[in-house]
Design a protein around this motif. Structure first.
Motif, short mmCIF file in Angstrom:
data_model
loop_
_atom_site.label_atom_id
_atom_site.label_comp_id
_atom_site.label_asym_id
_atom_site.label_seq_id
_atom_site.Cartn_x
_atom_site.Cartn_y
_atom_site.Cartn_z
N GLY A 22 0.78 -1.23 0.00
CA GLY A 22 0.00 0.00 0.00
C GLY A 22 0.81 1.28 0.00
O GLY A 22 0.27 2.35 0.29
N HIS A 23 2.07 1.20 -0.37
CA HIS A 23 2.93 2.38 -0.41
C HIS A 23 3.25 2.71 -1.87
O HIS A 23 3.24 1.84 -2.73
CB HIS A 23 4.23 2.13 0.34
N SER A 24 3.57 3.96 -2.12
CA SER A 24 4.04 4.33 -3.47
C SER A 24 5.50 3.94 -3.62
O SER A 24 6.25 3.85 -2.63
CB SER A 24 3.88 5.83 -3.70
N ALA A 25 5.93 3.74 -4.87
CA ALA A 25 7.32 3.37 -5.12
C ALA A 25 8.27 4.47 -4.64
O ALA A 25 9.33 4.19 -4.07
CB ALA A 25 7.52 3.10 -6.61
N HIS A 26 7.88 5.72 -4.87
CA HIS A 26 8.75 6.82 -4.47
C HIS A 26 8.89 6.89 -2.95
O HIS A 26 9.98 7.13 -2.42
CB HIS A 26 8.20 8.14 -5.00
N THR A 27 7.79 6.67 -2.23
CA THR A 27 7.85 6.68 -0.76
C THR A 27 8.74 5.57 -0.24
O THR A 27 9.55 5.78 0.67
CB THR A 27 6.44 6.54 -0.17
N VAL A 28 8.63 4.39 -0.81
CA VAL A 28 9.46 3.26 -0.38
C VAL A 28 10.92 3.55 -0.62
O VAL A 28 11.77 3.34 0.27
CB VAL A 28 9.04 1.96 -1.12
N VAL A 90 25.40 1.53 -7.78
CA VAL A 90 24.26 0.61 -7.76
C VAL A 90 23.00 1.32 -7.26
O VAL A 90 21.90 1.09 -7.77
CB VAL A 90 24.56 -0.62 -6.88
N LEU A 91 23.16 2.21 -6.30
CA LEU A 91 22.01 2.92 -5.75
C LEU A 91 21.30 3.74 -6.82
O LEU A 91 20.07 3.74 -6.92
CB LEU A 91 22.46 3.82 -4.59
N GLY A 92 22.08 4.44 -7.64
CA GLY A 92 21.48 5.20 -8.73
C GLY A 92 20.80 4.31 -9.76
O GLY A 92 19.76 4.66 -10.32
N ALA A 93 21.39 3.13 -9.99
CA ALA A 93 20.78 2.18 -10.93
C ALA A 93 19.45 1.66 -10.39
O ALA A 93 18.49 1.47 -11.15
CB ALA A 93 21.75 1.02 -11.19
N VAL A 94 19.36 1.44 -9.06
CA VAL A 94 18.09 1.03 -8.46
C VAL A 94 17.06 2.14 -8.62
O VAL A 94 15.90 1.88 -8.96
CB VAL A 94 18.28 0.69 -6.96
N TYR A 95 17.48 3.38 -8.39
CA TYR A 95 16.59 4.53 -8.56
C TYR A 95 16.01 4.54 -9.97
O TYR A 95 14.79 4.71 -10.16
CB TYR A 95 17.36 5.81 -8.29
N GLU A 96 16.85 4.38 -10.97
CA GLU A 96 16.40 4.41 -12.36
C GLU A 96 15.47 3.25 -12.67
O GLU A 96 14.42 3.42 -13.30
CB GLU A 96 17.60 4.38 -13.30
N GLU A 97 15.86 2.05 -12.25
CA GLU A 97 15.08 0.86 -12.57
C GLU A 97 13.75 0.84 -11.82
O GLU A 97 12.70 0.60 -12.40
CB GLU A 97 15.90 -0.39 -12.21
N TYR A 98 13.82 1.10 -10.53
CA TYR A 98 12.61 1.05 -9.69
C TYR A 98 11.65 2.18 -10.05
O TYR A 98 10.43 2.03 -9.92
CB TYR A 98 13.02 1.13 -8.22
N GLY A 99 12.19 3.31 -10.51
CA GLY A 99 11.35 4.45 -10.81
C GLY A 99 10.77 4.47 -12.21
O GLY A 99 10.04 5.40 -12.55
N MET A 100 11.06 3.45 -13.00
CA MET A 100 10.56 3.44 -14.38
C MET A 100 9.03 3.40 -14.43
O MET A 100 8.42 3.87 -15.39
CB MET A 100 11.14 2.25 -15.14
N SER A 101 8.40 2.88 -13.38
CA SER A 101 6.94 2.77 -13.36
C SER A 101 6.29 3.91 -12.60
O SER A 101 5.08 3.90 -12.35
CB SER A 101 6.53 1.44 -12.73
N SER A 102 7.07 4.93 -12.20
CA SER A 102 6.53 6.02 -11.39
C SER A 102 6.97 7.37 -11.94
O SER A 102 8.15 7.60 -12.17
CB SER A 102 6.99 5.87 -9.93
N ASP A 103 6.02 8.29 -12.10
CA ASP A 103 6.35 9.63 -12.57
C ASP A 103 7.02 10.46 -11.48
O ASP A 103 7.57 11.53 -11.75
CB ASP A 103 5.07 10.36 -13.03
#
Length: 277
Positions: A22-28, A90-103
């Protein structure tokens, strides 16, 4: 995938388990970054404040090892393993990958291979040409990827990163700490010489450390950085004093002069400087 050379699927899957509750990707992602930063600074109160937010959502009903706080810790461990294996952002890569589904994310950082090439162009591939300590500045640092490349090639350099995005500034601070680099990371707009908050990371034989600076030290840091760059290029011409070497990294496009910094930055907004300390 945002950074094909770095496999972050395992970390993304762990964070995704939290998001599905129930959390947004950006919040997580934001909470994960803050938890890591608070933990490394041993700041218990803000750390527990984030943990309590997840407890209030019935998170403690999950078995041990599957609670959100456990999953955050698991993702932290996975991040450390991947960084040890790749020595990369790696942290920046997670940001890019995880954020692909969130504006709410909306950023992609300079590819690692381009960072490597730009560092070579700037002359950071070999030994330093001077005994002076090199000072490296990225005034729009994102996740700190450029600084990490420069720090790997010149481990004794003093790094400065600045970004107006609070999350990016925190990622850079974490990255510099993870890779055991001496750095100052500033949250604020470099175009207006704005310093809202700042962190210092320090090298040690036992591993990197990070601490947030108080307001007085942030003010002193702003004065030091401003004075350094006012001396880099004299107003009205391009004369560079002999004790300063300015190396500008390019994105091969047009450049913009940032008057407040008294230097030239190409559209990638990354400058490498050598300043006598």
């Amino acid at each position: 995938m945002a950074s094909p050379q770095i496999d972050v699927d395992e970390i993304v899957e762990t964070l995704e388990q939290i998001r599905q509750r129930g959390h947004s990707a950006h919040t997580v992602f934001r909470d994960w970054v803050n938890l890591m930063l608070f933990a490394l600074q041993r700041r218990d109160d803000p750390y527990l404040g984030i943990v309590d937010d997840y407890r209030e959502r019935g998170d403690m009903d999950h078995p041990e090892g599957q609670r959100s706080v456990d999953l955050f810790s698991k993702a932290f461990g996975q991040l450390q393993e991947r960084m040890a294996a790749t020595d990369a952002d790696v942290l920046g890569a997670v940001y890019e990958e995880y954020g692909m589904s969130s504006d709410a994310f909306g950023q992609h950082f300079t590819p690692h291979s381009v960072c490597e090439t730009m560092a070579e162009i700037a002359g950071f591939a070999g030994e330093s040409e001077t005994d002076d300590r090199q000072t490296v500045l990225d005034p729009a640092c994102g996740s700190g990827r450029m600084l990490l490349v420069a720090g790997r090639k010149q481990p004794d350099a003093l790094l400065f990163g600045q970004d107006k995005d609070p999350l990016c500034a925190r990622m850079t601070a974490l990255n510099c700490c993870f890779l055991n680099l001496d750095a100052y990371v500033i949250q604020g707009d470099s175009l207006t010489v704005e310093f809202q908050r700042a962190w210092q990371t320090s090298y040690s034989a036992l591993g990197g450390s990070v601490r947030e600076l108080d307001d007085e030290v942030v003010s002193e840091l702003r004065e030091w950085v401003t004075n350094a760059f006012e001396n880099t290029v004299e107003e009205g011409n391009h004369h560079i004093p002999e004790f300063v070497r300015v190396r500008v990294l390019a994105s091969l496009l047009s450049y913009t002069r940032i008057t407040s910094c008294r230097t030239y930055l190409l559209s990638d907004a990354t400058a490498y400087s050598r300043v006598r300390r």
